[in-house]
Design a protein around this motif. Structure first.
Motif, short mmCIF file in Angstrom:
data_model
loop_
_atom_site.label_atom_id
_atom_site.label_comp_id
_atom_site.label_asym_id
_atom_site.label_seq_id
_atom_site.Cartn_x
_atom_site.Cartn_y
_atom_site.Cartn_z
N GLY A 216 18.79 -34.26 34.19
CA GLY A 216 17.67 -33.33 34.08
C GLY A 216 16.59 -33.64 35.10
N THR A 217 15.47 -32.97 34.98
CA THR A 217 14.37 -33.17 35.91
C THR A 217 13.45 -34.27 35.42
N SER A 218 13.34 -34.42 34.10
CA SER A 218 12.46 -35.46 33.57
C SER A 218 13.23 -36.76 33.32
N ALA A 219 14.53 -36.65 33.06
CA ALA A 219 15.31 -37.83 32.69
C ALA A 219 16.79 -37.52 32.81
N LYS B 294 20.22 -38.00 30.61
CA LYS B 294 20.68 -38.32 29.26
C LYS B 294 22.19 -38.44 29.32
N GLY C 170 13.74 -26.87 28.84
CA GLY C 170 13.77 -28.19 29.45
C GLY C 170 12.47 -28.31 30.23
N THR C 171 12.51 -28.90 31.43
CA THR C 171 11.35 -28.84 32.30
C THR C 171 11.11 -27.38 32.64
N GLY D 210 8.90 -26.52 29.43
CA GLY D 210 8.56 -27.86 28.90
C GLY D 210 7.54 -28.55 29.80
N SER E 100 4.26 -30.70 28.80
CA SER E 100 4.11 -32.11 29.24
C SER E 100 2.83 -32.26 30.07
N PHE F 69 4.09 -37.26 21.47
CA PHE F 69 4.51 -35.89 21.75
C PHE F 69 4.70 -35.08 20.47
N GLY G 266 17.70 -27.68 24.62
CA GLY G 266 16.72 -28.39 25.47
C GLY G 266 15.72 -29.16 24.63
N GLY G 267 14.91 -29.96 25.31
CA GLY G 267 13.93 -30.82 24.62
C GLY G 267 13.02 -30.04 23.68
N GLY G 268 12.69 -28.80 24.07
CA GLY G 268 11.80 -27.97 23.25
C GLY G 268 12.40 -27.62 21.90
N SER H 166 11.56 -29.23 18.14
CA SER H 166 10.45 -28.91 17.25
C SER H 166 10.76 -27.72 16.35
N TRP I 208 8.31 -24.85 16.89
CA TRP I 208 8.55 -24.08 18.12
C TRP I 208 9.77 -23.16 17.95
N1 LIG Z 1 9.19 -33.54 20.20
C1 LIG Z 1 9.19 -32.53 21.06
N2 LIG Z 1 8.94 -31.28 20.63
C2 LIG Z 1 8.94 -30.24 21.48
N3 LIG Z 1 9.18 -30.36 22.80
C3 LIG Z 1 9.45 -31.56 23.28
C4 LIG Z 1 9.47 -32.72 22.46
N4 LIG Z 1 9.76 -33.79 23.24
C5 LIG Z 1 9.90 -33.30 24.51
N5 LIG Z 1 9.71 -31.97 24.54
C6 LIG Z 1 9.77 -31.07 25.71
O1 LIG Z 1 11.06 -31.18 26.27
C7 LIG Z 1 10.97 -31.16 27.70
C8 LIG Z 1 12.12 -31.96 28.27
O2 LIG Z 1 13.32 -31.35 27.88
P1 LIG Z 1 14.69 -31.76 28.54
O3 LIG Z 1 15.71 -30.77 28.05
O4 LIG Z 1 14.94 -33.18 28.29
O5 LIG Z 1 14.32 -31.51 30.08
P2 LIG Z 1 15.04 -31.85 31.46
O6 LIG Z 1 16.52 -31.58 31.24
O7 LIG Z 1 14.41 -30.90 32.42
O8 LIG Z 1 14.76 -33.28 31.84
C9 LIG Z 1 9.64 -31.78 28.02
O9 LIG Z 1 9.09 -31.18 29.19
C10 LIG Z 1 8.77 -31.50 26.79
O10 LIG Z 1 7.87 -30.46 27.03
#
Ligand SMILES: Nc1ncnc2c1ncn2[C@@H]1O[C@H](COP(=O)(O)OP(=O)(O)O)[C@@H](O)[C@H]1O
Ligand SMILES: O=C(CO)[C@@H](O)[C@H](O)COP(=O)(O)O
Length: 501
Positions: A11-14, A16, A261-262, A302, A306, A318, A402-404, A407, A410
């Motif tokens: 990903g762009t932030s990490a 996995k 995601g990002t 995301g 962030s 977060f 995705g990370g979003g 929640s 959300w």
């Molecule tokens: N607990 C959470 N609840 C909602 N959104 C979250 C939470 N933790 C992280 N995020 C969001 O998820 C995004 C990262 O998602 P991810 O799918 O891992 O991104 P990427 O693949 O781009 O690295 C972050 O930018 C953040 O806004």
């Protein structure tokens, strides 16, 4: 443990890395973060070495912390952030930092592509030239860094570079190759017309492969560094949105994927290669052979959240910050956020637009701002979904990844703004699961990715739209949609001011 595959989601932030067994259960996962460099407005870069280090550390942690037995790791594949330019010299050394998908420095190069190729460009690639894609980045280096350009022997995308470092083999899969906008989507070959007309030597383009193709074995050097076995087989992998769609089970036109995601992505599976969104939406090869998908991208989904946390709530974790939005109301007590903080790609292709909070009131609390950010990102997705609705798409369900999608609040906001049921995955990591499915299919655990999906894709809770919320959001959406046209001129003027500074 028994046989597993590793799905690497770069990903762009990490990064996995998921270890998934033959029943599709995630037996272990590890993540390692890395930085994004933004040396100037509109610039976004990463060091390819950081990706390799991150992947290696995540695998080492799976072995040391989760007790993964290296002999059980039968296959590895990838999901990668798309479009990022990694330029290599003849010895395979990286020539400059990677220029990422959310870097918007290439507006002049996009205009040049349009001037030279006009409508022919959409005909060949299925896409309009946009700043994020790889081709304008190549032209930017050619024009601005001639000494680097002179040494370039090949270009690849982020996950291809990681695969290269693990196997020693250079290649790119079709789903990522369409995102370079150098591929002729009808012939499945690098476009000679584009290369010739824009002065890109075709020798820079890497060999092409399918997502499930065998890419090689690990090199002894990499196997030793990560602690893996030399018997592990490596498969091509896919663009993160293609892999996310695989992991989310987007195998038919009745489901749409919403990824936070990002970036943010609204994606639909397409059976027909001639479907035409006139370049407003991207059109890409899928990870399934001879299948396609379309998508619209919100550059800072995301990332907006962030950014907000880093800037205004650095002291809060977060999850707590996101949950605080529950103290606000539907419509954030009349506060609207537009997520254009790094420019926008769709439906407004505009590198100079910037975000806004509209309606700030002396009574607003931080939780109202958090809620406005969550809602504004989803209103931007709604803009994209409306394009599908205008084309008569009959989708029923939205699969959130995705990370979003971590929640529940959300996810409910998504259901209420989309006015469609939103289903989550048991594990929110759709792209990592998609990458694992590619490895599982490549290894022959399943006859096809469709068959693999039946075993590997596990849906979680369904969020139904709440009628009163739907009605309230429809009202706010009417205002949200006015913000882009009314702030476009102001954003452009402020950008000119920043550039002159
Ligand atoms: N607990 C959470 N609840 C909602 N959104 C979250 C939470 N933790 C992280 N995020 C969001 O998820 C995004 C990262 O998602 P991810 O799918 O891992 O991104 P990427 O693949 O781009 O690295 C972050 O930018 C953040 O806004
Ligand atoms: O540019 C695009 C798709 O065209 C982005 O979706 C990137 O592929 C980055 O993805 P994430 O890091 O946000 O998952």
């Amino acid at each position: 443990m028994s046989a597993v595959v590793l799905g690497v989601d770069l990903g762009t932030s990490a990064v996995k890395v998921l270890a998934v067994d033959q029943s599709g259960t995630v037996v272990a996962e590890q993540s390692v973060g890395y930085d994004l460099q933004q040396p100037q407005p509109g610039y976004s870069e990463q060091r390819p070495e950081d990706w390799v280090t991150g992947v290696t550390q995540a695998i080492q942690q799976l072995i040391s912390n989760d007790h993964l037995n290296p002999d059980d790791v039968q296959g590895i594949s990838y999901s990668g952030q798309m479009h990022g330019l990694v330029l290599l010299d003849a010895a395979g050394q990286v020539l400059r930092p990677a220029i990422l998908w959310n870097d918007t420095r290439t507006t002049p190069q996009c205009h040049e592509i349009e001037r030279v190729l006009g409508d022919k460009f959409i005909e060949i690639t299925g896409n309009r030239p946009l700043e994020g894609f790889t081709l304008p980045k190549l032209l930017w280096v050619k024009e601005n860094e001639p000494e680097i350009w002179a040494k370039a022997a090949c270009f690849v995308l982020p996950k291809d570079y990681v695969r290269y470092r693990m196997t020693g083999q250079l290649a790119m899969d079709y789903s990522d190759a369409t995102g370079t906008v150098l591929l002729d989507v009808k012939t499945g070959q690098w476009s000679q017309t584009i290369c010739e007309q824009l002065g890109i030597p075709q020798r820079l383009c890497p060999p092409l492969m399918k997502s499930v193709d065998f890419a090689g074995n690990l090199t002894p050097k990499y196997a030793r560094a990560a602690g893996l076995s030399l018997t592990t087989k490596v498969y091509g992998g896919a663009a993160d949105n293609a892999a996310g769609a695989v992991g989310a089970g987007i195998l038919s036109e009745d489901k749409v994927m919403a990824s936070i995601g990002t970036s943010g992505v609204v994606l639909k599976y397409e059976d027909n290669p001639n479907t035409n969104y006139h370049g407003v939406l991207q059109f890409e090869d899928h990870a399934f052979p001879d299948k396609y998908y379309s998508m619209g991208v919100t550059l800072a989904a995301g990332y907006s959240l962030s950014w907000f946390k880093k800037t205004f709530a650095p002291d809060v974790d977060f999850k707590t910050m996101v949950e605080s939005a529950g103290q606000s109301t539907v419509g954030a007590n009349g506060l609207i956020f537009t997520p254009y903080i790094v420019g926008e790609r769709a439906p407004y292709a505009d590198a100079d637009i910037r975000g806004s909070f509209i309606g700030i009131d002396g009574t607003h609390q931080r939780y109202d701002f958090v809620r406005a950010v969550l809602e504004g990102i989803i209103f931007s997705f709604k803009d994209l979904m409306q394009i599908y609705e205008q084309h008569g798409s009959q989708f029923k369900t939205v699969v959130a990844i995705g990370g979003g999608a971590k929640s529940p609040l959300w996810l409910q906001i998504q259901a209420d703004i989309f006015n469609h049921p939103v289903v989550s995955l048991e594990n929110e990591q759709g792209p990592g699961m998609g990458a694992a499915m590619i490895a599982a299919t490549g290894l022959g655990w399943f006859d096809s990715m469709e068959a693999c999906a039946q075993t590997f894709v596990h849906y979680g809770k369904v969020y139904e739209p709440i009628a009163a919320h739907v009605a309230a959001y429809q009202q706010v959406d009417q205002v949200y949609r006015q913000v882009y046209p009314q702030t476009k001129g102001m954003s452009a003027a402020l950008m000119a001011y920043r550039r002159a500074d």
